[in-house]
Design a protein around this motif. Structure first.
Motif, PDB file in Angstrom:
ATOM      1  N   GLY A  58     -42.337 -48.359  46.233  1.00 17.33           N
ATOM      2  CA  GLY A  58     -41.554 -47.131  46.080  1.00 17.33           C
ATOM      3  C   GLY A  58     -40.489 -46.955  47.135  1.00 17.33           C
ATOM      4  O   GLY A  58     -40.217 -45.826  47.577  1.00 17.33           O
ATOM      5  N   VAL A  81     -37.362 -47.617  43.654  1.00 20.25           N
ATOM      6  CA  VAL A  81     -37.179 -46.265  43.110  1.00 20.25           C
ATOM      7  C   VAL A  81     -35.927 -46.193  42.247  1.00 20.25           C
ATOM      8  O   VAL A  81     -35.941 -45.641  41.140  1.00 20.25           O
ATOM      9  CB  VAL A  81     -37.122 -45.231  44.249  1.00 20.25           C
ATOM     10  CG1 VAL A  81     -36.592 -43.894  43.746  1.00 20.25           C
ATOM     11  CG2 VAL A  81     -38.494 -45.044  44.872  1.00 20.25           C
ATOM     12  N   ALA A 111     -36.497 -48.066  38.953  1.00 20.78           N
ATOM     13  CA  ALA A 111     -37.417 -47.340  38.077  1.00 20.78           C
ATOM     14  C   ALA A 111     -36.720 -46.153  37.415  1.00 20.78           C
ATOM     15  O   ALA A 111     -36.842 -45.936  36.200  1.00 20.78           O
ATOM     16  CB  ALA A 111     -38.630 -46.867  38.877  1.00 20.78           C
ATOM     17  N   ARG A 112     -35.995 -45.371  38.196  1.00 25.36           N
ATOM     18  CA  ARG A 112     -35.324 -44.187  37.649  1.00 25.36           C
ATOM     19  C   ARG A 112     -34.285 -44.555  36.600  1.00 25.36           C
ATOM     20  O   ARG A 112     -34.243 -43.977  35.505  1.00 25.36           O
ATOM     21  CB  ARG A 112     -34.648 -43.389  38.765  1.00 25.36           C
ATOM     22  CG  ARG A 112     -35.573 -42.488  39.556  1.00 25.36           C
ATOM     23  CD  ARG A 112     -34.847 -41.327  40.218  1.00 25.36           C
ATOM     24  NE  ARG A 112     -33.759 -41.742  41.100  1.00 25.36           N
ATOM     25  CZ  ARG A 112     -32.493 -41.467  40.890  1.00 25.36           C
ATOM     26  NH1 ARG A 112     -32.112 -40.803  39.811  1.00 25.36           N
ATOM     27  NH2 ARG A 112     -31.575 -41.855  41.750  1.00 25.36           N
ATOM     28  N   SER A 133     -35.792 -46.024  33.414  1.00 26.31           N
ATOM     29  CA  SER A 133     -36.418 -44.977  32.596  1.00 26.31           C
ATOM     30  C   SER A 133     -35.377 -44.186  31.818  1.00 26.31           C
ATOM     31  O   SER A 133     -35.609 -43.764  30.676  1.00 26.31           O
ATOM     32  CB  SER A 133     -37.241 -44.042  33.488  1.00 26.31           C
ATOM     33  OG  SER A 133     -37.937 -43.093  32.723  1.00 26.31           O
ATOM     34  N   TYR A 181     -43.568 -42.573  49.264  1.00 25.63           N
ATOM     35  CA  TYR A 181     -42.343 -42.819  48.510  1.00 25.63           C
ATOM     36  C   TYR A 181     -41.125 -42.697  49.429  1.00 25.63           C
ATOM     37  O   TYR A 181     -41.042 -41.806  50.261  1.00 25.63           O
ATOM     38  CB  TYR A 181     -42.236 -41.840  47.341  1.00 25.63           C
ATOM     39  CG  TYR A 181     -43.325 -42.053  46.324  1.00 25.63           C
ATOM     40  CD1 TYR A 181     -43.184 -43.000  45.319  1.00 25.63           C
ATOM     41  CD2 TYR A 181     -44.526 -41.336  46.392  1.00 25.63           C
ATOM     42  CE1 TYR A 181     -44.191 -43.232  44.407  1.00 25.63           C
ATOM     43  CE2 TYR A 181     -45.546 -41.559  45.474  1.00 25.63           C
ATOM     44  CZ  TYR A 181     -45.380 -42.508  44.489  1.00 25.63           C
ATOM     45  OH  TYR A 181     -46.388 -42.749  43.598  1.00 25.63           O
ATOM     46  N   TYR A 227     -37.829 -37.767  46.491  1.00 27.53           N
ATOM     47  CA  TYR A 227     -38.034 -39.039  45.809  1.00 27.53           C
ATOM     48  C   TYR A 227     -39.091 -38.901  44.723  1.00 27.53           C
ATOM     49  O   TYR A 227     -38.919 -39.357  43.584  1.00 27.53           O
ATOM     50  CB  TYR A 227     -38.457 -40.119  46.812  1.00 27.53           C
ATOM     51  CG  TYR A 227     -37.306 -40.881  47.416  1.00 27.53           C
ATOM     52  CD1 TYR A 227     -37.087 -42.211  47.105  1.00 27.53           C
ATOM     53  CD2 TYR A 227     -36.425 -40.270  48.299  1.00 27.53           C
ATOM     54  CE1 TYR A 227     -36.034 -42.928  47.655  1.00 27.53           C
ATOM     55  CE2 TYR A 227     -35.368 -40.962  48.856  1.00 27.53           C
ATOM     56  CZ  TYR A 227     -35.176 -42.293  48.533  1.00 27.53           C
ATOM     57  OH  TYR A 227     -34.124 -42.982  49.070  1.00 27.53           O
ATOM     58  N   ASN A 228     -40.192 -38.293  45.069  1.00 26.23           N
ATOM     59  CA  ASN A 228     -41.295 -38.105  44.125  1.00 26.23           C
ATOM     60  C   ASN A 228     -40.848 -37.255  42.930  1.00 26.23           C
ATOM     61  O   ASN A 228     -41.087 -37.610  41.763  1.00 26.23           O
ATOM     62  CB  ASN A 228     -42.464 -37.446  44.856  1.00 26.23           C
ATOM     63  CG  ASN A 228     -43.761 -37.527  44.073  1.00 26.23           C
ATOM     64  OD1 ASN A 228     -43.840 -37.022  42.966  1.00 26.23           O
ATOM     65  ND2 ASN A 228     -44.774 -38.129  44.661  1.00 26.23           N
ATOM     66  N   LEU A 253     -38.361 -39.147  40.578  1.00 26.86           N
ATOM     67  CA  LEU A 253     -39.026 -40.144  39.746  1.00 26.86           C
ATOM     68  C   LEU A 253     -39.727 -39.490  38.562  1.00 26.86           C
ATOM     69  O   LEU A 253     -39.617 -39.946  37.417  1.00 26.86           O
ATOM     70  CB  LEU A 253     -40.037 -40.934  40.586  1.00 26.86           C
ATOM     71  CG  LEU A 253     -39.460 -42.015  41.503  1.00 26.86           C
ATOM     72  CD1 LEU A 253     -40.512 -42.463  42.505  1.00 26.86           C
ATOM     73  CD2 LEU A 253     -38.970 -43.211  40.686  1.00 26.86           C
ATOM     74  N   VAL A 260     -40.812 -41.365  35.004  1.00 29.42           N
ATOM     75  CA  VAL A 260     -41.555 -42.504  35.538  1.00 29.42           C
ATOM     76  C   VAL A 260     -42.988 -42.086  35.832  1.00 29.42           C
ATOM     77  O   VAL A 260     -43.229 -41.051  36.464  1.00 29.42           O
ATOM     78  CB  VAL A 260     -40.892 -43.043  36.825  1.00 29.42           C
ATOM     79  CG1 VAL A 260     -41.694 -44.208  37.403  1.00 29.42           C
ATOM     80  CG2 VAL A 260     -39.456 -43.458  36.555  1.00 29.42           C
ATOM     81  N   LEU A 293     -46.267 -42.411  37.935  1.00 32.60           N
ATOM     82  CA  LEU A 293     -46.527 -42.843  39.304  1.00 32.60           C
ATOM     83  C   LEU A 293     -48.004 -43.138  39.531  1.00 32.60           C
ATOM     84  O   LEU A 293     -48.879 -42.395  39.079  1.00 32.60           O
ATOM     85  CB  LEU A 293     -46.069 -41.762  40.290  1.00 32.60           C
ATOM     86  CG  LEU A 293     -44.590 -41.355  40.214  1.00 32.60           C
ATOM     87  CD1 LEU A 293     -44.278 -40.299  41.266  1.00 32.60           C
ATOM     88  CD2 LEU A 293     -43.676 -42.559  40.374  1.00 32.60           C
TER      89      LEU A 293
END
Length: 449
Positions: free
Chosen positions: A12, A17, A20-21, A24, A38, A98-99, A102, A107, A109
């Motif tokens: 992460g 990150v 992934a973002r 998605s 993260y 960040y969390n 995502l 996404v 987690l």
């Protein structure tokens, strides 16, 4: 075959990150596993907290300089615990962002360690097995402390961010940008700093003139910089840690900070078991599209040991998504990357050093060292360096090197010109912004060599 996810990202940090973002957002089903926090090295224990420490360490000189401009400054002192609490609160805030981002991107987690157990399979620490059409390894790097007697007494750049009290005496081992930055940070905060580097000069790989210039300025600010010197052993004593160098007398300090390099974080990840090729340092070997030797597994960021910089990991993550999820094969561009080193004075650099350029073709060098306006009234002897490397044949600026206050900010903009292939005459045609230090970049008219 049906998979649990279209993409499973391990790590992460900045590269993982971003990949992934963006993946998605294309409609792909994406999951990401992170075993620690993260944001990765950059946000949690790297660039961001380090820059906050740089800011904190610069106030001592600011208080001194203010007197030269007519300000009456009272007694000042630095409180390590107060700063650390403020720094930790900011890191917590950024990790939360960040969390949140995502999750907002859709996404899934997993707050757990994940290892690769098949070409399209990962296993979490809970033994849960998850399948994915594509796996992206973005596990970053980790500090490396060499085998030396007493190495268990040393700390790395990870632990420096979490010391409960400020060390009053420190040895920093290493000559790269991390070692030099922390030597300057701790010195600015009032710690007695000795820096040991086994090589002939710090900042190996940088322009030689820049190396010498920064080393001289660091010594002028109070860093006891010793080159050609390494640690022979460390021993715990009643008064701290006794450090015995391989030459010279031993001395006692409160902490020994090793910043002697970082290694790709690929150990015990199951990569080799599934056929992913690793290099000698454990780096994941990838092609121009970040693909590994296993077609369904890719890797980006520091774990590939290409260019270990946060913005590069982000660019690699974006290029990966373009290639795999947008059917647009994209290779990340690793040429002419501007970078900053937050030593004191700081460095901004892009392109070739004088030495590397001279080995390729005939060049002209334009160089100017001077005391900036602000330092004159303050009575400070610190100088600034501006340097351009120019091809005699094409007239292109092959390299730009800046040492001094604001160098990082300047090099971001100068980097655009160098990336575009600007010539020395393009720089000359640009009207200077006066009075600034940066105007030297467009007013140097005569080659120094």
């Amino acid at each position: 075959m049906s998979y649990d996810y279209d993409l499973f990202v391990i790590g992460g940090g900045s590269g993982g990150v971003r990949a992934a973002r963006v993946a998605s957002q294309t409609g792909a089903r994406v999951a990401l596993a992170e075993e620690y926090r993260y944001g990765g090295t950059c946000v949690i224990r790297g660039c961001v907290p380090k820059k906050l420490m740089v800011y904190a360490s610069q106030f001592a000189e600011a208080f001194e300089d203010a007197k030269g401009f007519g300000w009456t400054v009272g007694e000042s002192s630095f409180d390590w615990a107060t700063f650390m609490a403020a720094k930790d609160a900011e890191i917590d805030r950024l990790e939360g962002i960040y969390n949140k981002n995502l999750k907002a991107a859709g996404v899934t987690l997993y707050d757990a360690r994940a290892i690769v157990t098949g070409p399209q399979e990962v296993t979490l620490a809970s033994d849960q097995v998850i399948t994915a059409k594509t796996i992206l390894v973005a596990t970053g790097g980790t500090p490396f402390i060499p085998e030396v007697e007493g190495r268990e007494l040393a700390i790395s750049s990870n632990e420096i961010f979490h010391l409960p009290t400020q060390p009053k005496r420190v040895v920093v081992v290493g000559g790269g940008y991390i070692a030099c930055e922390f030597a300057c940070i701790l010195n600015g905060m009032g710690t007695e700093v000795t820096q040991l580097y086994r090589g002939t000069q710090i900042l190996r790989g940088f322009d030689n003139e820049v190396q010498d210039f920064v080393a001289e300025e660091m010594r002028g600010k109070g860093v006891n910089l010793l080159v050609g010197t390494d640690v022979a052993k460390m021993e715990k004593t009643a008064d701290g840690i006794l450090v015995t160098p391989d030459n010279g007398a031993a001395f006692t300090v409160d902490e020994v900070l090793y910043a002697t390099g970082r290694a790709p974080n690929s150990a015990k990840m199951g990569l080799e078991d599934v056929g992913v090729a690793l290099g000698k340092k454990g780096e994941v070997i990838v092609d121009q599209y970040s693909a590994t030797s296993v077609p369904s597994i890719y890797a980006v960021g520091d774990v590939t040991d290409r260019v270990a910089l946060t913005p590069v990991a982000i660019r690699e993550g974006m290029a990966f998504v373009e290639t795999v999820f947008k059917d647009n094969p994209t290779s990340p561009d690793h040429e002419l990357i501007p970078t900053a080193v937050f030593t004191q004075p700081e460095i901004g650099t892009v392109g070739l050093s004088e030495e590397d350029a001279r080995a390729i073709e005939p060049i002209e060098v334009y160089s100017a060292a001077f005391r900036p306006m602000m330092h004159i009234l303050a009575g400070r002897s610190e100088r600034m360096l501006m340097k351009l490397i120019v091809s005699k044949a094409s007239r292109k600026v092959l390299g730009c090197h800046i040492v001094g206050h604001g160098a990082g900010e300047m090099i971001q903009l100068a980097g655009i010109a160098v990336k575009m292939g600007a010539t020395k005459e393009d720089f000359d045609r640009t009207v200077a912004v006066h009075p600034t230090a940066a105007e030297e970049l467009v007013t140097m008219s005569t080659p120094t060599r």
